[in-house]
Motif scaffolding. Structure first.
Motif, PDB file in Angstrom:
ATOM      1  N   ASP A  91       0.817  -1.222   0.000  1.00 42.49           N
ATOM      2  CA  ASP A  91       0.000   0.000   0.000  1.00 42.49           C
ATOM      3  C   ASP A  91       0.848   1.268   0.000  1.00 42.49           C
ATOM      4  N   LYS A  92       2.114   1.151   0.435  1.00 45.68           N
ATOM      5  CA  LYS A  92       2.983   2.332   0.491  1.00 45.68           C
ATOM      6  C   LYS A  92       4.369   2.012  -0.059  1.00 45.68           C
ATOM      7  N   PRO A  93       4.468   1.717  -1.362  1.00 52.66           N
ATOM      8  CA  PRO A  93       5.781   1.404  -1.934  1.00 52.66           C
ATOM      9  C   PRO A  93       6.638   2.663  -2.035  1.00 52.66           C
ATOM     10  N   PRO A  94       7.955   2.552  -1.784  1.00 51.05           N
ATOM     11  CA  PRO A  94       8.839   3.707  -1.942  1.00 51.05           C
ATOM     12  C   PRO A  94       8.788   4.250  -3.362  1.00 51.05           C
ATOM     13  N   SER A  95       9.002   5.536  -3.493  1.00 49.01           N
ATOM     14  CA  SER A  95       8.943   6.163  -4.819  1.00 49.01           C
ATOM     15  C   SER A  95       9.998   5.600  -5.761  1.00 49.01           C
ATOM     16  N   ALA A  96      11.087   5.053  -5.195  1.00 42.49           N
ATOM     17  CA  ALA A  96      12.168   4.535  -6.033  1.00 42.49           C
ATOM     18  C   ALA A  96      11.736   3.343  -6.891  1.00 42.49           C
ATOM     19  N   VAL A  97      10.666   2.639  -6.484  1.00 44.97           N
ATOM     20  CA  VAL A  97      10.211   1.491  -7.274  1.00 44.97           C
ATOM     21  C   VAL A  97       8.977   1.843  -8.098  1.00 44.97           C
ATOM     22  N   ALA A  98       8.651   3.117  -8.165  1.00 48.41           N
ATOM     23  CA  ALA A  98       7.451   3.537  -8.895  1.00 48.41           C
ATOM     24  C   ALA A  98       7.550   3.237 -10.380  1.00 48.41           C
ATOM     25  N   THR A  99       8.764   3.104 -10.879  1.00 46.55           N
ATOM     26  CA  THR A  99       8.945   2.838 -12.313  1.00 46.55           C
ATOM     27  C   THR A  99       8.711   1.373 -12.663  1.00 46.55           C
ATOM     28  N   LEU A 100       8.638   0.501 -11.662  1.00 41.42           N
ATOM     29  CA  LEU A 100       8.405  -0.913 -11.945  1.00 41.42           C
ATOM     30  C   LEU A 100       6.960  -1.138 -12.361  1.00 41.42           C
ATOM     31  N   ALA A 101       6.774  -2.030 -13.288  1.00 37.52           N
ATOM     32  CA  ALA A 101       5.419  -2.360 -13.720  1.00 37.52           C
ATOM     33  C   ALA A 101       4.657  -2.972 -12.543  1.00 37.52           C
ATOM     34  N   PRO A 102       3.497  -2.433 -12.170  1.00 41.95           N
ATOM     35  CA  PRO A 102       2.763  -2.922 -10.990  1.00 41.95           C
ATOM     36  C   PRO A 102       2.499  -4.413 -11.018  1.00 41.95           C
ATOM     37  N   GLU A 103       2.182  -4.952 -12.212  1.00 44.30           N
ATOM     38  CA  GLU A 103       1.858  -6.371 -12.281  1.00 44.30           C
ATOM     39  C   GLU A 103       3.091  -7.241 -12.004  1.00 44.30           C
ATOM     40  N   ARG A 104       4.285  -6.735 -12.345  1.00 47.73           N
ATOM     41  CA  ARG A 104       5.506  -7.487 -12.057  1.00 47.73           C
ATOM     42  C   ARG A 104       5.819  -7.450 -10.562  1.00 47.73           C
ATOM     43  N   LEU A 105       5.680  -6.290  -9.961  1.00 49.35           N
ATOM     44  CA  LEU A 105       5.911  -6.170  -8.529  1.00 49.35           C
ATOM     45  C   LEU A 105       4.910  -7.013  -7.748  1.00 49.35           C
ATOM     46  N   GLN A 106       3.686  -7.086  -8.237  1.00 51.08           N
ATOM     47  CA  GLN A 106       2.639  -7.845  -7.541  1.00 51.08           C
ATOM     48  C   GLN A 106       2.976  -9.326  -7.473  1.00 51.08           C
ATOM     49  N   VAL A 107       3.669  -9.843  -8.476  1.00 47.23           N
ATOM     50  CA  VAL A 107       4.071 -11.248  -8.455  1.00 47.23           C
ATOM     51  C   VAL A 107       4.927 -11.540  -7.226  1.00 47.23           C
ATOM     52  N   TYR A 108       5.887 -10.670  -6.956  1.00 42.67           N
ATOM     53  CA  TYR A 108       6.767 -10.861  -5.803  1.00 42.67           C
ATOM     54  C   TYR A 108       6.020 -10.625  -4.494  1.00 42.67           C
ATOM     55  N   GLN A 109       5.156  -9.628  -4.482  1.00 39.35           N
ATOM     56  CA  GLN A 109       4.380  -9.350  -3.271  1.00 39.35           C
ATOM     57  C   GLN A 109       3.534 -10.550  -2.870  1.00 39.35           C
ATOM     58  N   GLU A 110       2.856 -11.137  -3.820  1.00 40.64           N
ATOM     59  CA  GLU A 110       1.992 -12.285  -3.525  1.00 40.64           C
ATOM     60  C   GLU A 110       2.809 -13.529  -3.193  1.00 40.64           C
ATOM     61  N   LEU A 111       3.920 -13.726  -3.898  1.00 41.53           N
ATOM     62  CA  LEU A 111       4.745 -14.909  -3.664  1.00 41.53           C
ATOM     63  C   LEU A 111       5.299 -14.918  -2.240  1.00 41.53           C
ATOM     64  N   PHE A 112       5.897 -13.800  -1.822  1.00 43.91           N
ATOM     65  CA  PHE A 112       6.490 -13.734  -0.488  1.00 43.91           C
ATOM     66  C   PHE A 112       5.415 -13.833   0.594  1.00 43.91           C
ATOM     67  N   PHE A 113       4.352 -13.059   0.455  1.00 45.16           N
ATOM     68  CA  PHE A 113       3.332 -13.034   1.502  1.00 45.16           C
ATOM     69  C   PHE A 113       2.620 -14.383   1.616  1.00 45.16           C
ATOM     70  N   ASN A 114       2.301 -15.001   0.496  1.00 41.29           N
ATOM     71  CA  ASN A 114       1.583 -16.276   0.538  1.00 41.29           C
ATOM     72  C   ASN A 114       2.435 -17.384   1.151  1.00 41.29           C
ATOM     73  N   ASN A 115       3.762 -17.327   0.935  1.00 40.03           N
ATOM     74  CA  ASN A 115       4.637 -18.311   1.568  1.00 40.03           C
ATOM     75  C   ASN A 115       4.599 -18.159   3.086  1.00 40.03           C
ATOM     76  N   VAL A 116       4.746 -16.931   3.558  1.00 39.20           N
ATOM     77  CA  VAL A 116       4.715 -16.670   4.999  1.00 39.20           C
ATOM     78  C   VAL A 116       3.343 -17.026   5.560  1.00 39.20           C
ATOM     79  N   ARG A 117       2.309 -16.632   4.864  1.00 43.21           N
ATOM     80  CA  ARG A 117       0.941 -16.900   5.308  1.00 43.21           C
ATOM     81  C   ARG A 117       0.690 -18.404   5.432  1.00 43.21           C
ATOM     82  N   GLY A 118       1.198 -19.166   4.498  1.00 46.80           N
ATOM     83  CA  GLY A 118       0.999 -20.616   4.540  1.00 46.80           C
ATOM     84  C   GLY A 118       1.628 -21.256   5.759  1.00 46.80           C
ATOM     85  N   PHE A 119       2.828 -20.812   6.121  1.00 41.42           N
ATOM     86  CA  PHE A 119       3.481 -21.355   7.307  1.00 41.42           C
ATOM     87  C   PHE A 119       2.714 -21.000   8.577  1.00 41.42           C
TER      88      PHE A 119
END
Length: 260
Positions: free
Chosen positions: A19-47
């Motif tokens: 919800d509050k990404p640093p401005s330095a990553v604003a140039t990244l395509a949101p859909e690409r960043l979302q892949v990593y966001q979901e991957l990391f969070f879902n792994n932690v959530r599963g454990f």
């Protein structure tokens, strides 16, 4: 800090808090960043889901997700091992401020559930001699490294969807150990037995009679003879299961830091 290190830190912040990404990553395509966001969070959530099934069952889906999100976003984990995620979650809850959605026993129930995982997976760092029942009364005693002592203000072993106490009750004390068949065993203790086991854990290398003498002033209603008569069969039982062991020549406690 180098530019690369700063970029990596900003990327990590964007993963932890979408919800509050640093401005330095604003140039990244949101859909690409979302892949990593979901991957990391879902792994932690599963454990977390797998480690705390009872706690999970008590929460509405939205509230449970909010609690997991707060942990993922706000808590600074210091271990790279997935197996330690549950322990880190317990530490987070011990510092966490309860909301209206959270039960008052939240941190204690989480610790009780984590204890089984911890005792079931902890590795001993020392080789110890088995302790025969006949030697328990005279040998230098220690607790196995595969042991955890815990005490709770809530009856955590009874909590379920149908039983959710709102106030603390009588102290609940437990010996939790992994036996010689690698089964995790929970034993309910009275406070006198907890004191004895805690004394053995803190001061390995002493005999049962020495421990009894140290505890006797705390339990004036019982004589040392009565304390020994009550304790000896229990010590023999736990020695046979591997929870009580012969202390190494150089007495030392477990190297593992345990949450209490």
């Amino acid at each position: 800090m180098s530019q690369l290190a700063q970029t990596q830190r900003d990327f990590a912040k964007a993963i932890r808090n979408p919800d509050k990404p640093p401005s330095a990553v604003a140039t990244l395509a949101p859909e690409r960043l979302q892949v990593y966001q979901e991957l990391f969070f879902n792994n932690v959530r599963g454990f977390i889901d797998n480690a705390f099934p009872v706690l999970h069952s008590l929460y509405p889906a939205k509230a449970w997700l909010a609690l997991q999100t707060a942990f993922f976003r706000d808590y600074a984990c210091h271990s790279p091992y997935f197996l330690h995620i549950a322990e880190q979650f317990v530490s987070f809850l011990q510092q966490y401020t309860l909301t209206a959605e959270d039960p008052p026993f939240l941190a204690e129930l989480a610790h009780y559930e984590w204890a089984e995982l911890y005792v079931g997976t902890v590795k001993a760092t020392q080789t110890v001699e088995p302790l025969a029942a006949d030697d328990v009364g005279t040998a230098a005693l220690a607790l196995s490294e595969l042991v955890l002592l815990s005490a709770y203000q809530f009856p955590v072993q009874q909590i379920s969807k149908d039983f959710q106490p709102s106030t603390p009750a009588e102290l609940q004390c437990f010996l939790i150990y992994r036996d010689l068949a690698d089964e995790v065993i929970f034993v309910s203790l009275n406070q006198a037995t907890l004191l004895l086991l805690h004394n053995i854990q803190q001061q390995p290398g002493q005999s049962l009679s020495e421990h009894i003498q140290q505890l006797a002033p705390m339990l004036p209603q019982l004589s040392p003879t009565q304390l020994t008569a009550a304790a000896l069969p229990l010590m023999q039982q736990w020695a046979a299961a591997g929870a009580i062991v012969r202390a190494p020549d150089i007495a030392s406690g477990s190297d593992s830091e345990q949450i209490s």
